[in-house]
Design an enzyme around this catalytic site. Structure first.
Site: not given
Ligand code: NAD
Length: 493
Positions: A147, A171, A174, A224, A279, A378
């Site tokens: 997000f 994808k 959401e 994450s 991040c 985090e």
């Molecule tokens: P998230 O992991 O909750 O979601 C990321 C994606 O995974 C979304 O598209 C979501 O729909 C999908 N997803 C969520 N739960 C899932 C599941 N159980 N099974 C399959 N798919 C699933 O992350 P977020 O809250 O959207 O973003 C924040 C996180 O992203 C933080 O941990 C941040 O550090 C990390 N991030 C990392 C970087 C990097 O470059 N390392 C960059 C941006 C964000």
């Protein structure tokens, strides 16, 4: 109700599952998002797979021309996109414009695809034998994005993916899906053929369908760490190429010789910009050798200057958090901090707000213990921790012992200390007097340890490598002078 984007058009799904989209600044539901079923995803993959054959044939010059046009449209319409991002993510327009600028860089990089796809050639490896290598696209590739950068992270992925000749399924998160639809419209306006870039909205069901689909060759993920690990393990078990970037905990070391005011300014913008939902946000300042009191005072003195408000307020510098649940989870760390014996210098919950937006004030916590949850987990919000240590070695050890290894920074006037830090630290991206060292698009972005699963960083040269596979051709041609074949023209024999 929003639609998916498949085959160059806004397309309704078949599933009746939906998810609400909020404006975090008001707390109001602004849209309903369709959550794709496996059948919806399969439909998009079929379109992308059918389009691959013709897109792969498209000349490099034509692909570059479309990307140049897309770059110009993104540039012209950046204010519009910033408003869309702000209305669903909550970040203020200046942060959204920063994200867009860094995203557009990746489209610019991909415009150089005719040069980037050059192979290698070795003449006369044996008598009459030459060898050359070429890079070819993989087929249908998918991107699953978080997000917190709803425009930039998709741009990290799709620009290089389609430039290399792949077709792409995005994808998006959401929580803020509209930026993905905006990108799809811009690419169509730029002349990208239908089916090259598709958007499928969804949650775990859509993600699992991507991971299982036999016609998806590669998956790029940012999000994450627990989900990144799952994506990597499941995708690779299904034979896919996977790059999965995970969470972070980024430290900023301040040595006693540093410019304290400069370090405090940097800490404020790097910790609280985008409400800490980056991040690469600095979440831990490590004060070395007695610099702690000065530094904490300097940071505290700046806290009231951070103007918090909705993205519609032109003076606002920090917006709300993305959801109510996330805001409450971030706020709960302030109780954890007190329980763990840290000093809560500023509790963001004390900041008064009107309305139902998901706001939280800025927080500063001093004397955080290295073993505590405040340090090991985090938080992903506007909470800055300070850890005090006696020596440079202890400071580096804190980073090297940490589960994550995304970004880090050092503030010092000593070039030798900075050089040593670069050598010592176990982290993918290092800033020297730069708090958020996100590489420019012609390098590649990626952390170490639990911040990245796979061996490929994102975008830049690694992106071209990830989205192509190498073919090596060994060829032998008889010399016409010795050939027995009648060529039909005279040759020196
Ligand atoms: P998230 O992991 O909750 O979601 C990321 C994606 O995974 C979304 O598209 C979501 O729909 C999908 N997803 C969520 N739960 C899932 C599941 N159980 N099974 C399959 N798919 C699933 O992350 P977020 O809250 O959207 O973003 C924040 C996180 O992203 C933080 O941990 C941040 O550090 C990390 N991030 C990392 C970087 C990097 O470059 N390392 C960059 C941006 C964000």
């Amino acid at each position: 109700m929003m639609n998916h984007w498949i085959g160059g058009a806004s397309t309704p799904g078949t599933s009746d599952r939906t998810s609400p989209v909020f404006n975090p600044a008001t707390g109001q539901v602004t849209d309903q998002l369709p959550l794709a079923s496996a059948a919806d995803l399969d439909g998009a993959v079929k379109v992308a797979a059918d389009t691959f054959a013709s897109w792969r044939q498209t000349s490099l010059g034509r692909r570059a021309e479309i990307l140049f046009r897309a770059r110009a449209i993104f540039d012209e319409r950046r204010e519009e996109l910033a408003k869309i991002i702000s209305s669903e993510h909550g970040k203020v327009p200046s942060d959204a414009l920063g994200e867009i600028a860094r995203g557009i860089e990746n489209v610019e990089f991909a415009c150089g695809i005719p040069n980037l796809l050059k192979g290698g050639f070795s003449e006369q490896v044996a008598g009459g034998v030459d060898v050359f290598s070429i890079r070819q696209p993989l087929g249908v590739v998918a991107g699953i994005t978080p997000f917190n950068f709803p425009a930039m992270v998709p741009m990290w992925m799709f620009a290089n993916a389609i430039a290399c000749g792949n077709t792409f399924i995005l994808k998006p998160s959401e929580k803020d899906p509209s930026a993905a639809m905006f990108i799809a419209e811009v690419l169509a306006e730029a002349g990208l053929p239908p089916g090259v870039f598709n958007v499928v909205h969804g949650d775990k069901e859509a993600v699992d369908a991507i991971l299982a689909h036999p016609d998806i060759a590669a998956v790029s993920f940012v999000g994450s760490t627990p989900i990144a690990r799952y994506i990597y393990e499941t995708g690779t078990a299904n034979g896919k190429r996977v790059q999965a970037l995970g969470g972070a905990k980024n430290h900023m070391i301040v040595l006693p010789d540093a410019d304290i005011d400069g370090a405090a300014d940097a800490a404020i913008s790097a910790a609280y910009g985008s409400a800490g939902e980056r991040c690469m946000a600095i979440s831990v300042v490590v004060a070395v050798g007695g610099v702690g009191d000065l530094l904490v005072d300097a940071i505290e003195a700046r806290l009231d200057k951070v103007k918090i408000g909705p993205g519609t307020d032109p003076d606002a510098e920090m917006g709300p958090l993305v959801t109510c649940e996330h805001r409450d989870k971030v706020a709960s760390y302030l109780d954890i901090a007190a329980d763990e014996g840290a000093t809560v210098v500023r509790d963001g919950r004390d900041h008064p707000f009107e309305g139902d937006g998901f706001f939280l004030g800025v927080s500063l916590v001093d004397h955080v213990k290295p073993w505590s949850r405040m340090h090991t987990e985090e938080i992903f919000g506007p909470v800055l921790s300070v850890i005090r240590v006696d020596t440079y070695d202890e400071a580096v050890q804190l980073i090297n012992d940490h589960e994550f290894g995304n970004g880090c920074a050092i503030y010092t006037r000593d070039g030798g200390a900075a050089r040593r830090f670069t050598f010592d630290v176990q982290c993918g991206m290092v800033g020297i007097n730069v708090p958020i060292p996100v590489p420019v698009s012609y390098y590649s972005f990626g952390g170490w340890k639990a911040s990245l699963f796979g061996d490929s960083h994102m975008y830049g040269p690694d992106g071209i490598h990830f989205y192509t596979r190498t073919k090596v051709v060994t060829e032998r041609w008889p010399d016409p002078a010795t050939s027995q074949i009648n060529l039909g023209f005279p040759v020196n024999r």
